[in-house]
Enzyme design. Structure first.
Site: not given
Length: 223
Positions: A88, A104, A171
């Site tokens: 962000v 996001h 991840s």
């Protein structure tokens, strides 16, 4: 020009001093994430949530793009480049990338609680009483837990056109973002840069187990 699509996560900005989203204990900057990153948390304690993101926004003014951000931007000289980020922050843009999709949301934007399409650039604190033109409270332009990811369809369309896919500092566990790699064609080369890469069972993926800045040096040599 070949189209390079780059998926980035928290590890991309870690070397700039931006903390990764959650610590190993599940807390984000000492907070239960559901209290500061969910619609329920905002309803229960809007002041806490606004203050939490105000602090994140202030931190953003203290950090700079790292060399990996700059190396990604430099690829635009030879390739069509699209960055799809879970982050962000605005470090990709500040490094010079011109085509960035934020899955996001963005810290430096706000939106109306009454109209999710009413989005504004906002670089200072948000306080209770800051409202849109129609009188609705402003909130961070962030996708919280339990909310739809409005940019995911655009991201899928972008991945379908990728000639090369780079995955950096993620991840690959957060969905729907983690599923994007499955939308590139089978013959598209994929490079995955992460110091602790997730287990990968795809033969097409070239894993580079390094931080973003070191991994991007390797990528520039390959390209």
């Amino acid at each position: 020009m070949k189209h390079i699509v780059i998926l980035t996560g928290a590890g991309m900005s870690a070397e700039s001093g931006v903390k990764t989203f959650r610590d190993h204990d599940g807390l984000w900057e000492g907070h239960d994430v559901m209290k500061v990153a969910s619609p329920e948390g905002f309803r229960q304690n809007p002041e806490l949530v606004l203050d939490f993101y105000n602090q994140r926004r202030r931190q953003l003014k203290e950090v700079q793009p790292n060399q990996a951000h700059k190396d990604i931007a430099s690829l635009e000289a030879s390739y069509k480049v699209t960055v799809i980020t879970q982050n962000v922050d605005d470090l990709h843009e500040r490094a010079g990338s011109t085509n960035v999709v934020h899955l996001h949301g963005e810290l430096r934007k706000v939106r109306s609680t009454g109209n999710p399409r009413d989005i504004k650039v906002w670089t200072d604190d948000i306080t209770l009483g800051d409202t849109c033109e129609n009188g609705y409270q402003l909130r961070p332009h962030i996708v919280w837990f339990g909310e739809d990811v409005p940019m995911i369809e655009k991201a899928v369309e972008i991945c379908l056109t990728a000639d090369i896919l780079l995955i950096i500092g993620t991840s690959m566990q957060v969905y729907p973002a983690a599923g994007l790699m499955h939308y590139v064609s089978d013959d598209t080369p994929i490079y995955y840069i992460d110091p602790k890469p997730a287990v990968v069972r795809n033969q097409n993926i070239n894993v580079i187990a390094k931080p973003a800045t070191e991994g991007m040096k390797d990528i520039l040599e390959v390209l």
